[in-house]
Design a protein around this motif. Structure first.
Motif, PDB file in Angstrom:
ATOM      1  N   GLN A  45       0.752  -1.454  -0.141  1.00  0.00           N
ATOM      2  CA  GLN A  45       0.041  -0.121   0.025  1.00  0.00           C
ATOM      3  C   GLN A  45       1.055   1.168   0.052  1.00  0.00           C
ATOM      4  O   GLN A  45       0.265   2.279  -0.412  1.00  0.00           O
ATOM      5  CB  GLN A  45      -0.898   0.059   1.250  1.00  0.00           C
ATOM      6  CG  GLN A  45      -0.251   0.141   2.374  1.00  0.00           C
ATOM      7  CD  GLN A  45      -1.228  -0.311   3.677  1.00  0.00           C
ATOM      8  OE1 GLN A  45      -1.963  -1.198   3.518  1.00  0.00           O
ATOM      9  NE2 GLN A  45      -1.223   0.322   4.708  1.00  0.00           N
ATOM     10  N   GLY A 111      -6.593   0.027   1.000  1.00  0.00           N
ATOM     11  CA  GLY A 111      -7.146   0.503  -0.471  1.00  0.00           C
ATOM     12  C   GLY A 111      -6.053   1.202  -1.220  1.00  0.00           C
ATOM     13  O   GLY A 111      -6.410   1.545  -2.206  1.00  0.00           O
ATOM     14  N   VAL A 114      -5.023   0.085  -4.509  1.00  0.00           N
ATOM     15  CA  VAL A 114      -6.017   0.451  -5.764  1.00  0.00           C
ATOM     16  C   VAL A 114      -5.510   1.805  -6.073  1.00  0.00           C
ATOM     17  O   VAL A 114      -5.197   2.059  -7.214  1.00  0.00           O
ATOM     18  CB  VAL A 114      -7.196   0.202  -5.501  1.00  0.00           C
ATOM     19  CG1 VAL A 114      -8.338   0.461  -6.831  1.00  0.00           C
ATOM     20  CG2 VAL A 114      -7.626  -0.952  -4.952  1.00  0.00           C
ATOM     21  N   HIS A 119      -9.225   6.229  -1.132  1.00  0.00           N
ATOM     22  CA  HIS A 119      -8.761   4.839  -0.732  1.00  0.00           C
ATOM     23  C   HIS A 119      -9.722   4.082   0.430  1.00  0.00           C
ATOM     24  O   HIS A 119      -9.518   2.964   0.353  1.00  0.00           O
ATOM     25  CB  HIS A 119      -7.198   5.111  -0.366  1.00  0.00           C
ATOM     26  CG  HIS A 119      -7.054   5.546   1.092  1.00  0.00           C
ATOM     27  ND1 HIS A 119      -6.991   7.182   1.072  1.00  0.00           N
ATOM     28  CD2 HIS A 119      -7.038   5.161   2.387  1.00  0.00           C
ATOM     29  CE1 HIS A 119      -6.804   7.531   2.334  1.00  0.00           C
ATOM     30  NE2 HIS A 119      -6.870   6.457   2.869  1.00  0.00           N
ATOM     31  N   TYR A 121     -12.557   3.972   0.444  1.00  0.00           N
ATOM     32  CA  TYR A 121     -13.713   3.168  -0.051  1.00  0.00           C
ATOM     33  C   TYR A 121     -13.294   1.795  -0.732  1.00  0.00           C
ATOM     34  O   TYR A 121     -13.816   0.730  -0.657  1.00  0.00           O
ATOM     35  CB  TYR A 121     -14.619   3.982  -1.151  1.00  0.00           C
ATOM     36  CG  TYR A 121     -15.208   4.971  -0.563  1.00  0.00           C
ATOM     37  CD1 TYR A 121     -16.603   4.994  -0.076  1.00  0.00           C
ATOM     38  CD2 TYR A 121     -14.388   6.246  -0.828  1.00  0.00           C
ATOM     39  CE1 TYR A 121     -17.091   6.010   0.391  1.00  0.00           C
ATOM     40  CE2 TYR A 121     -15.160   7.460  -0.378  1.00  0.00           C
ATOM     41  CZ  TYR A 121     -16.395   7.234   0.310  1.00  0.00           C
ATOM     42  OH  TYR A 121     -17.063   8.412   0.776  1.00  0.00           O
ATOM     43  N   TYR A 122     -11.879   1.778  -1.239  1.00  0.00           N
ATOM     44  CA  TYR A 122     -11.344   0.587  -1.814  1.00  0.00           C
ATOM     45  C   TYR A 122     -10.902  -0.270  -0.580  1.00  0.00           C
ATOM     46  O   TYR A 122     -10.713  -1.570  -1.032  1.00  0.00           O
ATOM     47  CB  TYR A 122     -10.033   1.239  -2.726  1.00  0.00           C
ATOM     48  CG  TYR A 122     -10.442   1.832  -3.927  1.00  0.00           C
ATOM     49  CD1 TYR A 122     -11.447   1.571  -4.778  1.00  0.00           C
ATOM     50  CD2 TYR A 122      -9.710   2.882  -3.940  1.00  0.00           C
ATOM     51  CE1 TYR A 122     -11.667   2.390  -5.759  1.00  0.00           C
ATOM     52  CE2 TYR A 122      -9.965   3.944  -5.100  1.00  0.00           C
ATOM     53  CZ  TYR A 122     -11.010   3.699  -6.029  1.00  0.00           C
ATOM     54  OH  TYR A 122     -11.202   4.361  -7.041  1.00  0.00           O
ATOM     55  N   SER A 123     -10.626   0.285   0.496  1.00  0.00           N
ATOM     56  CA  SER A 123     -10.266  -0.485   1.575  1.00  0.00           C
ATOM     57  C   SER A 123     -11.411  -1.594   2.091  1.00  0.00           C
ATOM     58  O   SER A 123     -11.076  -2.556   2.580  1.00  0.00           O
ATOM     59  CB  SER A 123      -9.794   0.122   2.845  1.00  0.00           C
ATOM     60  OG  SER A 123      -8.600   0.900   2.503  1.00  0.00           O
ATOM     61  N   LEU A 126     -11.564  -5.003   0.223  1.00  0.00           N
ATOM     62  CA  LEU A 126     -10.273  -5.936   0.348  1.00  0.00           C
ATOM     63  C   LEU A 126     -10.155  -6.442   1.906  1.00  0.00           C
ATOM     64  O   LEU A 126      -9.954  -7.453   2.086  1.00  0.00           O
ATOM     65  CB  LEU A 126      -8.934  -4.899   0.054  1.00  0.00           C
ATOM     66  CG  LEU A 126      -9.041  -4.574  -1.225  1.00  0.00           C
ATOM     67  CD1 LEU A 126      -7.862  -3.289  -1.385  1.00  0.00           C
ATOM     68  CD2 LEU A 126      -8.875  -5.525  -2.346  1.00  0.00           C
TER      69      LEU A 126
END
Length: 272
Positions: A45, A111, A114, A119, A121-123, A126
């Motif tokens: 990350q 996140g 991505v 980030h 929201y991307y976390s 995952l």
């Protein structure tokens, strides 16, 4: 257990006396710290955050500091008889509160693999996959309890860096603890690469951050600055994270510029 990178000021000790039931946390934490998938995410990350975008450290060191400070903050709040609501609202036990906090602190930034932008929201997806696997390994969480734990961890992750306000104090702890990683070491990577943005320079100005029992409030955060650039970290970042965290009435923040010229009140002391 993974090798520790010492966090400034405080490191969670499973053998110490705490103001909360720590049995479940002490059972879960060694697995979290040694999990190969989690370890790889925490290293990966930093590629988008630091290598490609030039932001401050968001890798394993940042995560360890945030987790330690979150547990320290939680312990002090519990010592001040602050009632948490996340686990309780879900019908979970008090012993689940620190587990929620530790898991959210560990996974809140994954996140970044991505993209840095949005980030949090991307976390969510995952972290959800990791939590499904991780929580199933512990006998004290059946399917229903694991789902409720997962919900609370994901809520705390989402609210750490978004406009959505925390609806639980567990989430508020993560939001504030994320901003409490502000000392000079936070900016080490981009500063050494020549980064001179305001985040990097203001981090360089923060010498020390400590959390102690407060007088009148459960928590006193003391921040030592060595020049006025640290005001950005305190007033623009930490203040923004504290606002609407649910912890405003429980945390007192005092920042002192130890290198300020005599009588320069503007940058000598800030209190939130």
């Amino acid at each position: 257990m993974a090798e520790s990178t010492a966090s400034p000021g405080y490191e969670y000790d499973p053998d110490a006396e705490h103001n909360f039931p720590d049995g479940r946390l002490n059972a879960v934490l060694p697995t979290v710290l040694s999990d190969p998938e989690i370890e790889t995410y925490l290293e990966a990350q930093n590629v988008n955050a630091v290598t490609r975008k030039g932001y401050n450290d968001h890798g394993p060191k940042h995560i360890e500091i945030v987790r330690n400070r979150a547990l320290n903050l939680y312990d002090l709040l519990k010592g001040g008889n602050v009632a948490f609501n996340g686990a309780a609202d879900q019908g979970l036990e008090e012993a689940d509160e620190p587990v929620i906090i530790a898991l959210a602190a560990t996974l809140h930034d994954i996140g970044h693999v991505v993209h840095r932008d949005e980030h949090a929201y991307y976390s969510i997806p995952l972290a959800a996959d990791i939590l499904d696997r991780l929580l199933s390994d512990f006998e004290f969480y059946d399917t229903q309890e694991a789902i409720r734990m997962k919900a609370e961890v994901l809520h705390a992750i989402l609210c750490h860096h978004t406009e959505e306000d925390p609806l639980t104090l567990e989430a508020g702890v993560i939001r504030v603890a994320d901003a409490l990683d502000m000392e000079r070491g936070r900016s080490r990577i981009p500063y050494e690469k020549g980064g001179r943005g305001i985040n990097t320079l203001s981090s360089q100005a923060i010498e020390n951050v400590t959390l102690e029992p407060g007088d009148g409030r459960p928590v006193l955060v003391e921040i030592e600055m060595i020049n006025a650039a640290g005001v950005y970290q305190v007033d623009n970042l930490l203040k923004a994270k504290l606002k609407r965290s649910g912890l405003e009435d429980h945390v007192r923040i005092v920042a002192v510029n130890t290198k300020a010229e005599a009588g320069d009140q503007l940058v000598e002391r800030i209190e939130l």
